[in-house]
Scaffold this motif. Structure first.
Motif, PDB file in Angstrom:
ATOM      1  N   LEU A  55       0.842  -1.189   0.000  1.00  0.00           N
ATOM      2  CA  LEU A  55       0.000   0.000   0.000  1.00  0.00           C
ATOM      3  C   LEU A  55       0.884   1.248   0.000  1.00  0.00           C
ATOM      4  N   PRO A  56       0.656   2.163  -0.918  1.00  0.00           N
ATOM      5  CA  PRO A  56       1.460   3.397  -0.955  1.00  0.00           C
ATOM      6  C   PRO A  56       1.419   4.123   0.389  1.00  0.00           C
ATOM      7  N   GLY A  57       2.570   4.643   0.779  1.00  0.00           N
ATOM      8  CA  GLY A  57       2.670   5.354   2.053  1.00  0.00           C
ATOM      9  C   GLY A  57       2.863   4.455   3.246  1.00  0.00           C
ATOM     10  N   ASN A 106     -16.850   7.421   1.241  1.00  0.00           N
ATOM     11  CA  ASN A 106     -16.494   7.549  -0.172  1.00  0.00           C
ATOM     12  C   ASN A 106     -15.722   6.326  -0.660  1.00  0.00           C
ATOM     13  N   ALA A 107     -14.818   5.817   0.174  1.00  0.00           N
ATOM     14  CA  ALA A 107     -14.062   4.623  -0.195  1.00  0.00           C
ATOM     15  C   ALA A 107     -14.995   3.426  -0.361  1.00  0.00           C
ATOM     16  N   THR A 108     -15.969   3.320   0.548  1.00  0.00           N
ATOM     17  CA  THR A 108     -16.946   2.230   0.452  1.00  0.00           C
ATOM     18  C   THR A 108     -17.735   2.324  -0.847  1.00  0.00           C
ATOM     19  N   GLN A 109     -18.086   3.530  -1.233  1.00  0.00           N
ATOM     20  CA  GLN A 109     -18.857   3.733  -2.463  1.00  0.00           C
ATOM     21  C   GLN A 109     -18.049   3.320  -3.690  1.00  0.00           C
ATOM     22  N   VAL A 110     -16.760   3.632  -3.681  1.00  0.00           N
ATOM     23  CA  VAL A 110     -15.901   3.220  -4.798  1.00  0.00           C
ATOM     24  C   VAL A 110     -15.870   1.694  -4.916  1.00  0.00           C
ATOM     25  N   LEU A 111     -15.741   1.024  -3.792  1.00  0.00           N
ATOM     26  CA  LEU A 111     -15.680  -0.439  -3.795  1.00  0.00           C
ATOM     27  C   LEU A 111     -16.991  -1.056  -4.284  1.00  0.00           C
ATOM     28  N   GLN A 112     -18.090  -0.426  -4.000  1.00  0.00           N
ATOM     29  CA  GLN A 112     -19.381  -1.000  -4.362  1.00  0.00           C
ATOM     30  C   GLN A 112     -19.622  -1.037  -5.866  1.00  0.00           C
ATOM     31  N   ALA A 113     -18.746  -0.382  -6.618  1.00  0.00           N
ATOM     32  CA  ALA A 113     -18.844  -0.462  -8.078  1.00  0.00           C
ATOM     33  C   ALA A 113     -18.342  -1.811  -8.587  1.00  0.00           C
ATOM     34  N   SER A 114     -17.853  -2.633  -7.670  1.00  0.00           N
ATOM     35  CA  SER A 114     -17.297  -3.928  -8.058  1.00  0.00           C
ATOM     36  C   SER A 114     -17.665  -4.958  -7.003  1.00  0.00           C
ATOM     37  N   TRP A 158      -8.500  -8.209 -12.974  1.00  0.00           N
ATOM     38  CA  TRP A 158      -7.057  -8.444 -12.847  1.00  0.00           C
ATOM     39  C   TRP A 158      -6.570  -9.475 -13.864  1.00  0.00           C
ATOM     40  N   SER A 159      -7.396 -10.424 -14.211  1.00  0.00           N
ATOM     41  CA  SER A 159      -7.012 -11.423 -15.220  1.00  0.00           C
ATOM     42  C   SER A 159      -7.371 -10.965 -16.635  1.00  0.00           C
ATOM     43  N   HIS A 160      -7.790  -9.696 -16.758  1.00  0.00           N
ATOM     44  CA  HIS A 160      -8.120  -9.067 -18.044  1.00  0.00           C
ATOM     45  C   HIS A 160      -9.285  -9.769 -18.741  1.00  0.00           C
ATOM     46  N   ARG A 161     -10.170 -10.339 -17.955  1.00  0.00           N
ATOM     47  CA  ARG A 161     -11.369 -10.969 -18.521  1.00  0.00           C
ATOM     48  C   ARG A 161     -12.582 -10.055 -18.428  1.00  0.00           C
ATOM     49  N   ALA A 162     -12.385  -8.898 -17.815  1.00  0.00           N
ATOM     50  CA  ALA A 162     -13.475  -7.926 -17.688  1.00  0.00           C
ATOM     51  C   ALA A 162     -12.864  -6.570 -17.397  1.00  0.00           C
ATOM     52  N   GLY A 163     -13.661  -5.528 -17.562  1.00  0.00           N
ATOM     53  CA  GLY A 163     -13.208  -4.193 -17.227  1.00  0.00           C
ATOM     54  C   GLY A 163     -13.570  -3.860 -15.795  1.00  0.00           C
ATOM     55  N   GLY A 164     -13.545  -2.576 -15.483  1.00  0.00           N
ATOM     56  CA  GLY A 164     -13.938  -2.159 -14.156  1.00  0.00           C
ATOM     57  C   GLY A 164     -12.779  -1.878 -13.219  1.00  0.00           C
ATOM     58  N   LEU A 165     -13.091  -1.793 -11.946  1.00  0.00           N
ATOM     59  CA  LEU A 165     -12.114  -1.473 -10.916  1.00  0.00           C
ATOM     60  C   LEU A 165     -10.987  -2.502 -10.909  1.00  0.00           C
ATOM     61  N   ARG A 166      -9.739  -2.009 -10.770  1.00  0.00           N
ATOM     62  CA  ARG A 166      -8.573  -2.903 -10.781  1.00  0.00           C
ATOM     63  C   ARG A 166      -7.847  -2.858  -9.429  1.00  0.00           C
ATOM     64  N   ASP A 225      -4.201   1.921  -4.069  1.00  0.00           N
ATOM     65  CA  ASP A 225      -4.016   3.369  -3.962  1.00  0.00           C
ATOM     66  C   ASP A 225      -5.092   3.996  -3.068  1.00  0.00           C
ATOM     67  N   LEU A 226      -6.318   3.516  -3.213  1.00  0.00           N
ATOM     68  CA  LEU A 226      -7.420   4.023  -2.407  1.00  0.00           C
ATOM     69  C   LEU A 226      -7.149   3.817  -0.914  1.00  0.00           C
ATOM     70  N   LEU A 227      -6.726   2.610  -0.564  1.00  0.00           N
ATOM     71  CA  LEU A 227      -6.459   2.296   0.842  1.00  0.00           C
ATOM     72  C   LEU A 227      -5.243   3.045   1.351  1.00  0.00           C
ATOM     73  N   GLY A 228      -4.223   3.174   0.513  1.00  0.00           N
ATOM     74  CA  GLY A 228      -3.047   3.932   0.910  1.00  0.00           C
ATOM     75  C   GLY A 228      -3.368   5.393   1.158  1.00  0.00           C
ATOM     76  N   GLU A 229      -4.215   5.967   0.304  1.00  0.00           N
ATOM     77  CA  GLU A 229      -4.623   7.363   0.476  1.00  0.00           C
ATOM     78  C   GLU A 229      -5.451   7.534   1.745  1.00  0.00           C
ATOM     79  N   LEU A 230      -6.334   6.582   2.010  1.00  0.00           N
ATOM     80  CA  LEU A 230      -7.163   6.650   3.214  1.00  0.00           C
ATOM     81  C   LEU A 230      -6.290   6.553   4.473  1.00  0.00           C
ATOM     82  N   ALA A 231      -5.306   5.654   4.444  1.00  0.00           N
ATOM     83  CA  ALA A 231      -4.395   5.530   5.592  1.00  0.00           C
ATOM     84  C   ALA A 231      -3.591   6.812   5.780  1.00  0.00           C
ATOM     85  N   GLY A 232      -3.256   7.473   4.676  1.00  0.00           N
ATOM     86  CA  GLY A 232      -2.538   8.734   4.778  1.00  0.00           C
ATOM     87  C   GLY A 232      -3.359   9.801   5.497  1.00  0.00           C
ATOM     88  N   LYS A 233      -4.656   9.812   5.251  1.00  0.00           N
ATOM     89  CA  LYS A 233      -5.523  10.784   5.919  1.00  0.00           C
ATOM     90  C   LYS A 233      -5.668  10.465   7.404  1.00  0.00           C
TER      91      LYS A 233
END
Length: 541
Positions: free
Chosen positions: A366-368, A433-441, A450-458, A464-472
């Motif tokens: 996780l970044p940071g 907001n982080a929860t809302q982002v996750l709910q898109a997937s 991740w296996s490139h069999r579909a689009g969407g959140l990667r 990055d989302l979790l690293g940014e949240l931990a930074g806050k």
């Protein structure tokens, strides 16, 4: 002088010896593509041969020099983290030395990975060791960096034998130091390509293996950069690779997303791996040398496994007692090199993966929250098992890695702290907001992306989302009162000690030093791991 080449590979030993005027009367190699390459460049008719099965009485006689590079796979630290089958690897060392013992040449030299130096030293000292019976062969063991001898690559190898090592060392001041940039620039020439080491020249259209791979895509670029500059255990590497020094070691196995791949900038402003010709030149092979393999990875393997003919040329010169003053430079010795008659097959470079295995594994820090020396927070997918995307925290020295389980129990304990309870309330919008982002997937959708069999959140987006949240969270902790900050250390140490016996906690000093960001990661990681998101089924899409 007359020589034989055991475990000959594609001919790195034979080329250097022949350029120095040594007659190579026999070579032995078992891998068919390497045999084809050896034959194509040296005009021979070798057949695949298992050196272990050679009959000693059938070997050529009157041999002055025995050389070779027994397989290094079992000794390499890159093979299963150094967990190769040493007993299996020893069989080839024993066989090589049996040939030396039988032929009794004036000189002999064995090349392998640096770890083999320890094996040989142990073998010469331990009467029960399989190598002990060869202690009368006059073995000297050296670790050589080929970049010190004019090869455009920092490649450390064990050289063992009775060759004149001291004489070889006197050659160093007369050898030019070549760099990665020298090689890349030379191979990219539009008209005549002049070999950066051997001095021979060819029209650009006659230089093979110059096909350039497509630039790394954003995901590959991220994986390469992180593996090199943010590895949780190993030392950092430059990214991209530095051009004005000898290259890092060219390896036999490397993918578009491996830590081992040499990556440089390309003309479009992106980044790419090296082509086969650039790799071969870094290994000291001239631009005339052809590689008769059926695929790009096969050619990369044969190049990465080779010994640089630059150094074998020096071994042959020293065996003939050539002084440093009389040494013929590479750029002069190579002027007589010519292309072989048969052209090597054209093999397109490796392309980016369009679809990966459904269970493709993912692991990223996780970044940071990167602390080096093995201490890290990472997002991983349990090697592709469904609904198993978790954040994990590891700490302690490499010989005693521990883990703090980031689960509901830990989250409940942390929320009992007035400081952390108020902190989560203050950041309620950020967590929502982080929860809302996750709910898109869903976890399964994430695996499909991740296996490139579909689009969407990667996955990297989530990291990055979790690293940014931990930074806050960390920023909120920094604004807390001093006594509250001191209490944070207690929270972290309590979590680290959970389930442990005694008072000793490995890495306790580092845990204390980084207590604030670690607590941020514990809180965010435990929060993420207990979200209802993990129980979602794969969407209808």
């Amino acid at each position: 002088m007359r020589a034989i080449d055991l475990y000959a590979g594609v001919g790195g030993w034979s080329l250097g010896l022949r350029l120095a005027g040594v007659e190579v009367v026999a070579s032995y190699e078992w891998w068919q593509p390497a045999v084809d390459t050896h034959n194509g460049n040296h005009g021979g008719s070798l057949k695949p041969t298992d050196v272990r099965q050679l009959q000693l009485e059938n070997l050529p006689s009157n041999i002055d020099l025995v050389v070779g590079s027994p397989p290094c796979t079992e000794f390499s630290y890159s093979n299963r983290g150094g967990g190769g089958d040493l007993d299996e690897g020893l069989k080839d060392l024993v066989r090589f030395l049996e040939v030396v013992e039988h032929l009794k040449p004036k000189f002999w030299a064995l090349e392998n990975v640096p770890r083999v130096a320890q094996v040989l030293e142990r073998g010469m000292a331990d009467a029960k060791h399989p190598l002990y019976r060869f202690r009368e062969l006059g073995m000297q063991i050296e670790i050589i960096d080929f970049s010190d001898y004019g090869t455009p690559q920092s490649r450390r190898r064990c050289i063992a034998g009775n060759i004149p090592f001291d004489l070889i060392k006197t050659y160093q001041p007369r050898l030019p130091r070549r760099t990665l940039g020298d090689v890349v620039e030379a191979i990219a020439a539009d008209d005549n390509v002049i070999d950066p080491v051997w001095g021979c020249a060819l029209p650009a259209e006659m230089v093979t293996e110059r096909e350039v791979e497509r630039a790394l895509n954003a995901e590959e670029l991220r994986m390469n950069r992180e593996a090199k500059t943010y590895h949780p255990v190993y030392n950092n590497m430059a990214f991209p690779d530095v051009m004005d020094v000898p290259a890092r070691t060219v390896t036999a196995t490397c993918t578009r997303v491996s830590r081992e791949s040499i990556v440089i900038g390309d003309s479009s402003g992106g980044f790419r791996r090296l082509n086969i010709r650039e790799r071969a030149c870094l290994q000291g092979f001239p631009i005339t040398y052809q590689f008769y393999a059926r695929s790009f990875p096969e050619k990369a393997k044969m190049v990465g496994n080779a010994i640089p003919p630059t150094f074998t040329y020096l071994v042959a010169q020293a065996a003939q007692d050539v002084s440093a003053d009389d040494l013929v430079p590479y750029a002069q010795a190579g002027l007589r090199l010519r292309l072989p008659e048969a052209a090597a097959p054209v093999t397109p470079p490796t392309t980016e993966g369009r679809i990966y295995p459904a269970g493709r594994s993912f692991r990223a820090a996780l970044p940071g929250l990167r602390f080096k020396s093995g201490m890290r927070f990472e997002l991983a997918n349990g090697r592709g098992r469904e609904q198993d995307w978790q954040v994990r925290f590891f700490f302690g020295p490499s010989i005693d890695i521990r883990e703090i389980t980031l689960d509901g129990d830990l989250l409940c304990k942390l929320r009992k702290s007035p400081l952390l309870r108020s902190l989560m309330m203050a950041l309620g919008v950020e967590f929502a907001n982080a929860t809302q982002v996750l709910q898109a997937s869903t976890p399964n959708d994430l695996q499909a992306a991740w296996s490139h069999r579909a689009g969407g959140l990667r996955p990297y987006q989530i990291a990055d989302l979790l690293g940014e949240l931990a930074g806050k969270v960390h920023q909120q902790l920094l604004s807390a009162a001093t006594d509250e900050q001191h209490a944070v250390i207690g929270y972290v140490m309590e979590a680290a000690a959970a389930g442990e016996e005694g008072d000793s906690i490995p890495g306790s000093k580092k845990l204390t030093t980084h207590a604030l960001p670690i607590l941020s990661g514990l809180l965010v990681g435990a929060w993420f791991n207990t979200l209802p998101w993990h129980r979602l089924q794969k969407s209808a899409a």
